[in-house]
Design a protein around this motif. Structure first.
Motif, PDB file in Angstrom:
ATOM      1  N   ASP A  31      -2.372  -5.440 -33.865  1.00  0.00           N
ATOM      2  CA  ASP A  31      -1.049  -5.131 -34.431  1.00  0.00           C
ATOM      3  C   ASP A  31      -1.180  -4.270 -35.667  1.00  0.00           C
ATOM      4  O   ASP A  31      -0.479  -3.276 -35.837  1.00  0.00           O
ATOM      5  CB  ASP A  31      -0.325  -6.438 -34.834  1.00  0.00           C
ATOM      6  N   MET A  32      -2.118  -4.661 -36.544  1.00  0.00           N
ATOM      7  CA  MET A  32      -2.295  -3.924 -37.800  1.00  0.00           C
ATOM      8  C   MET A  32      -2.753  -2.496 -37.525  1.00  0.00           C
ATOM      9  O   MET A  32      -2.310  -1.550 -38.160  1.00  0.00           O
ATOM     10  CB  MET A  32      -3.333  -4.632 -38.685  1.00  0.00           C
ATOM     11  N   LEU A  33      -3.675  -2.343 -36.549  1.00  0.00           N
ATOM     12  CA  LEU A  33      -4.232  -1.022 -36.263  1.00  0.00           C
ATOM     13  C   LEU A  33      -3.219  -0.117 -35.561  1.00  0.00           C
ATOM     14  O   LEU A  33      -3.162   1.083 -35.812  1.00  0.00           O
ATOM     15  CB  LEU A  33      -5.477  -1.159 -35.372  1.00  0.00           C
ATOM     16  N   ARG A  34      -2.406  -0.704 -34.681  1.00  0.00           N
ATOM     17  CA  ARG A  34      -1.509   0.122 -33.870  1.00  0.00           C
ATOM     18  C   ARG A  34      -0.172   0.400 -34.533  1.00  0.00           C
ATOM     19  O   ARG A  34       0.509   1.357 -34.174  1.00  0.00           O
ATOM     20  CB  ARG A  34      -1.284  -0.549 -32.517  1.00  0.00           C
ATOM     21  N   SER A  35       0.213  -0.431 -35.497  1.00  0.00           N
ATOM     22  CA  SER A  35       1.530  -0.227 -36.111  1.00  0.00           C
ATOM     23  C   SER A  35       1.430   0.519 -37.424  1.00  0.00           C
ATOM     24  O   SER A  35       2.425   0.673 -38.130  1.00  0.00           O
ATOM     25  CB  SER A  35       2.188  -1.588 -36.337  1.00  0.00           C
ATOM     26  N   SER A  36       0.220   0.988 -37.758  1.00  0.00           N
ATOM     27  CA  SER A  36      -0.001   1.712 -39.016  1.00  0.00           C
ATOM     28  C   SER A  36       0.414   0.910 -40.252  1.00  0.00           C
ATOM     29  O   SER A  36       0.827   1.472 -41.251  1.00  0.00           O
ATOM     30  CB  SER A  36       0.727   3.052 -39.043  1.00  0.00           C
ATOM     31  N   ILE A  37       0.331  -0.419 -40.154  1.00  0.00           N
ATOM     32  CA  ILE A  37       0.607  -1.257 -41.333  1.00  0.00           C
ATOM     33  C   ILE A  37      -0.458  -0.957 -42.389  1.00  0.00           C
ATOM     34  O   ILE A  37      -0.202  -0.977 -43.582  1.00  0.00           O
ATOM     35  CB  ILE A  37       0.561  -2.766 -40.968  1.00  0.00           C
ATOM     36  N   ILE A  38      -1.675  -0.669 -41.903  1.00  0.00           N
ATOM     37  CA  ILE A  38      -2.760  -0.346 -42.829  1.00  0.00           C
ATOM     38  C   ILE A  38      -3.299   1.045 -42.467  1.00  0.00           C
ATOM     39  O   ILE A  38      -3.168   1.480 -41.324  1.00  0.00           O
ATOM     40  CB  ILE A  38      -3.923  -1.378 -42.735  1.00  0.00           C
ATOM     41  N   PRO A  39      -3.886   1.768 -43.443  1.00  0.00           N
ATOM     42  CA  PRO A  39      -4.528   3.031 -43.079  1.00  0.00           C
ATOM     43  C   PRO A  39      -5.689   2.748 -42.132  1.00  0.00           C
ATOM     44  O   PRO A  39      -6.352   1.713 -42.257  1.00  0.00           O
ATOM     45  CB  PRO A  39      -5.027   3.580 -44.422  1.00  0.00           C
ATOM     46  N   LEU A  40      -5.908   3.642 -41.164  1.00  0.00           N
ATOM     47  CA  LEU A  40      -6.930   3.383 -40.141  1.00  0.00           C
ATOM     48  C   LEU A  40      -8.312   3.182 -40.779  1.00  0.00           C
ATOM     49  O   LEU A  40      -8.776   4.045 -41.515  1.00  0.00           O
ATOM     50  CB  LEU A  40      -6.958   4.558 -39.157  1.00  0.00           C
ATOM     51  N   PRO A  41      -8.954   2.041 -40.509  1.00  0.00           N
ATOM     52  CA  PRO A  41     -10.275   1.815 -41.107  1.00  0.00           C
ATOM     53  C   PRO A  41     -11.361   2.574 -40.345  1.00  0.00           C
ATOM     54  O   PRO A  41     -11.202   2.843 -39.161  1.00  0.00           O
ATOM     55  CB  PRO A  41     -10.472   0.308 -40.942  1.00  0.00           C
ATOM     56  N   ARG A  42     -12.459   2.944 -41.004  1.00  0.00           N
ATOM     57  CA  ARG A  42     -13.613   3.550 -40.325  1.00  0.00           C
ATOM     58  C   ARG A  42     -14.589   2.457 -39.889  1.00  0.00           C
ATOM     59  O   ARG A  42     -15.455   2.674 -39.068  1.00  0.00           O
ATOM     60  CB  ARG A  42     -14.340   4.538 -41.254  1.00  0.00           C
ATOM     61  N   ILE A  43     -14.463   1.287 -40.548  1.00  0.00           N
ATOM     62  CA  ILE A  43     -15.405   0.192 -40.278  1.00  0.00           C
ATOM     63  C   ILE A  43     -14.621  -1.091 -39.979  1.00  0.00           C
ATOM     64  O   ILE A  43     -13.648  -1.400 -40.674  1.00  0.00           O
ATOM     65  CB  ILE A  43     -16.318  -0.055 -41.510  1.00  0.00           C
ATOM     66  N   ILE A  44     -15.072  -1.819 -38.953  1.00  0.00           N
ATOM     67  CA  ILE A  44     -14.513  -3.153 -38.688  1.00  0.00           C
ATOM     68  C   ILE A  44     -15.662  -4.153 -38.729  1.00  0.00           C
ATOM     69  O   ILE A  44     -16.720  -3.929 -38.139  1.00  0.00           O
ATOM     70  CB  ILE A  44     -13.805  -3.213 -37.317  1.00  0.00           C
ATOM     71  N   ILE A  45     -15.457  -5.239 -39.472  1.00  0.00           N
ATOM     72  CA  ILE A  45     -16.402  -6.357 -39.442  1.00  0.00           C
ATOM     73  C   ILE A  45     -15.740  -7.438 -38.593  1.00  0.00           C
ATOM     74  O   ILE A  45     -14.625  -7.870 -38.892  1.00  0.00           O
ATOM     75  CB  ILE A  45     -16.708  -6.888 -40.868  1.00  0.00           C
ATOM     76  N   LEU A  46     -16.416  -7.829 -37.524  1.00  0.00           N
ATOM     77  CA  LEU A  46     -15.746  -8.609 -36.488  1.00  0.00           C
ATOM     78  C   LEU A  46     -16.436  -9.937 -36.203  1.00  0.00           C
ATOM     79  O   LEU A  46     -17.629  -9.978 -35.911  1.00  0.00           O
ATOM     80  CB  LEU A  46     -15.722  -7.754 -35.205  1.00  0.00           C
ATOM     81  N   ASP A  47     -15.648 -11.005 -36.259  1.00  0.00           N
ATOM     82  CA  ASP A  47     -16.129 -12.321 -35.835  1.00  0.00           C
ATOM     83  C   ASP A  47     -15.988 -12.400 -34.303  1.00  0.00           C
ATOM     84  O   ASP A  47     -15.237 -11.630 -33.711  1.00  0.00           O
ATOM     85  CB  ASP A  47     -15.269 -13.399 -36.519  1.00  0.00           C
ATOM     86  N   ILE A  48     -16.736 -13.302 -33.663  1.00  0.00           N
ATOM     87  CA  ILE A  48     -16.632 -13.415 -32.202  1.00  0.00           C
ATOM     88  C   ILE A  48     -15.676 -14.542 -31.797  1.00  0.00           C
ATOM     89  O   ILE A  48     -14.713 -14.331 -31.070  1.00  0.00           O
ATOM     90  CB  ILE A  48     -18.021 -13.665 -31.551  1.00  0.00           C
ATOM     91  N   ASN A  49     -15.958 -15.742 -32.283  1.00  0.00           N
ATOM     92  CA  ASN A  49     -15.144 -16.888 -31.862  1.00  0.00           C
ATOM     93  C   ASN A  49     -13.888 -17.022 -32.723  1.00  0.00           C
ATOM     94  O   ASN A  49     -13.956 -17.450 -33.865  1.00  0.00           O
ATOM     95  CB  ASN A  49     -15.976 -18.180 -31.938  1.00  0.00           C
ATOM     96  N   MET A  50     -12.767 -16.626 -32.126  1.00  0.00           N
ATOM     97  CA  MET A  50     -11.493 -16.692 -32.847  1.00  0.00           C
ATOM     98  C   MET A  50     -10.403 -17.114 -31.867  1.00  0.00           C
ATOM     99  O   MET A  50     -10.520 -16.862 -30.668  1.00  0.00           O
ATOM    100  CB  MET A  50     -11.127 -15.306 -33.414  1.00  0.00           C
ATOM    101  N   PRO A  51      -9.320 -17.724 -32.374  1.00  0.00           N
ATOM    102  CA  PRO A  51      -8.221 -18.107 -31.486  1.00  0.00           C
ATOM    103  C   PRO A  51      -7.442 -16.867 -31.023  1.00  0.00           C
ATOM    104  O   PRO A  51      -7.594 -15.796 -31.602  1.00  0.00           O
ATOM    105  CB  PRO A  51      -7.351 -18.992 -32.378  1.00  0.00           C
ATOM    106  N   LYS A  52      -6.627 -17.037 -30.014  1.00  0.00           N
ATOM    107  CA  LYS A  52      -5.724 -16.000 -29.453  1.00  0.00           C
ATOM    108  C   LYS A  52      -6.468 -14.863 -28.751  1.00  0.00           C
ATOM    109  O   LYS A  52      -6.264 -14.602 -27.584  1.00  0.00           O
ATOM    110  CB  LYS A  52      -4.779 -15.437 -30.517  1.00  0.00           C
ATOM    111  N   MET A  53      -7.319 -14.160 -29.476  1.00  0.00           N
ATOM    112  CA  MET A  53      -8.110 -13.102 -28.831  1.00  0.00           C
ATOM    113  C   MET A  53      -9.458 -13.063 -29.530  1.00  0.00           C
ATOM    114  O   MET A  53      -9.515 -12.855 -30.738  1.00  0.00           O
ATOM    115  CB  MET A  53      -7.415 -11.754 -28.979  1.00  0.00           C
ATOM    116  N   ASN A  54     -10.536 -13.296 -28.762  1.00  0.00           N
ATOM    117  CA  ASN A  54     -11.839 -13.319 -29.434  1.00  0.00           C
ATOM    118  C   ASN A  54     -12.373 -11.906 -29.681  1.00  0.00           C
ATOM    119  O   ASN A  54     -11.784 -10.908 -29.253  1.00  0.00           O
ATOM    120  CB  ASN A  54     -12.840 -14.207 -28.674  1.00  0.00           C
ATOM    121  N   GLY A  55     -13.508 -11.838 -30.375  1.00  0.00           N
ATOM    122  CA  GLY A  55     -14.056 -10.555 -30.791  1.00  0.00           C
ATOM    123  C   GLY A  55     -14.409  -9.631 -29.639  1.00  0.00           C
ATOM    124  O   GLY A  55     -14.174  -8.415 -29.709  1.00  0.00           O
ATOM    125  N   ILE A  56     -14.972 -10.197 -28.568  1.00  0.00           N
ATOM    126  CA  ILE A  56     -15.382  -9.359 -27.429  1.00  0.00           C
ATOM    127  C   ILE A  56     -14.154  -8.772 -26.722  1.00  0.00           C
ATOM    128  O   ILE A  56     -14.125  -7.586 -26.382  1.00  0.00           O
ATOM    129  CB  ILE A  56     -16.251 -10.175 -26.427  1.00  0.00           C
TER     130      ILE A  56
END
Lengths: 136, 138
Positions: free
Chosen positions: A45-70
């Motif tokens: 949502d944040m990336l597609r709605s331009s709520i934030i400027p597009l980041p060049r780097i993402i630090i990503l966890d794997i095990n998360m609720p709703k949608m996991n990292g993979i």
């Protein structure tokens, strides 16, 4: 290398880990702007709605609720506007299947979250040194 | 870091010599392999003469004459066995279009190519720390 500071998006559901990343950034004098999303859905949502400027780097966890990292990685790699973002996995998952899936989706690195904060600071320092070599 | 092969695609003799020296000075245990152009690299990755084990890390000089780096990365990304290789791109020429193409192929990093001996040691020292800090699949 002197270059414009790129934005970083941290996708992490655990508030303690979010705090640890923020503290490790401060300790290592990392001045890049850090945005936080609590899971893959929120990050998309944040990336597609331009709520934030597009980041060049993402630090990503794997095990998360709703949608996991993979699942999140699969979606951004198929999105023309997002597919070139550098992704660094930072997780407690030592599963070989997660490593294989992440590297098949071309993450720039798969980092196991160290158990002690001291080691965590060192991991982030290593990342900072590596980022200093890269032209984003 | 896993003791795997590292494949460097470059045809600059001085850089190769300095890289070999830097690896031994830093104490990097991985086996270094070199290919002078993209087709030689491809034959080391594919077919009956491929490197075993296959490299988990590659470094490609994307703007060196005679090396079609983008084409090589593209082929790697579409190959089931090779697509997960961590690819680091180096260049001493500012070519925005190629940089964009490389980033779209999800390279792990696009870096200025060091030229002085000391610079090369410092460069591989940072990269080696990074390689040691990340996990690789078995």
């Amino acid at each position: 290398m002197i270059q414009k500071l790129v934005n970083i998006l941290l996708v992490e559901d655990d508030e303690v880990d979010v705090m640890n990343v923020k503290r490790a950034f401060t300790k290592n004098n990392i001045k890049n702007e850090l945005f936080v999303a609590g899971n893959g859905v929120e990050a998309l949502d944040m990336l597609r709605s331009s709520i934030i400027p597009l980041p060049r780097i993402i630090i990503l966890d794997i095990n998360m609720p709703k949608m996991n990292g993979i699942e999140f990685l699969k979606i951004i790699r198929e999105d023309e506007n997002l597919k070139n973002i550098s992704v660094f996995v930072m997780t407690t998952s030592n599963e070989d299947s997660d490593k294989i899936n992440a590297y098949n989706l071309n993450v720039a690195g798969y980092i196991l979250k160290p158990l002690s904060f001291e080691k965590f600071i060192n991991s982030v320092a290593t990342l900072k040194n590596f980022w200093s070599l890269c032209e984003m | 870091m896993v003791a795997a092969n590292i494949l460097i695609v470059d045809n600059c003799k001085i850089f190769i010599e300095n890289t070999v020296n830097a690896f031994s000075q830093i104490g990097i245990k991985s086996t270094l392999c070199f290919a002078e152009n993209d087709s030689k690299a491809w034959s080391m990755l594919h077919g009956k003469n491929k490197l075993l084990p296959l490299p988990k890390i590659m470094l490609i000089d994307i703007n060196a004459e005679g090396i079609n780096g983008i084409d090589l990365i593209n082929k790697i990304r579409f190959d089931f066995e090779l697509k997960s290789i961590l690819i680091f791109v180096v260049s001493n020429i500012d070519d925005v279009e190629k940089k964009c193409d490389a980033l779209n192929l999800n390279i792990a990093g696009y870096m200025h190519k060091p030229s002085e001996k000391g610079e090369i040691v410092a460069f591989f020292s940072i990269l080696n720390d990074y390689w040691n800090s990340i996990e690789f699949s078995r």
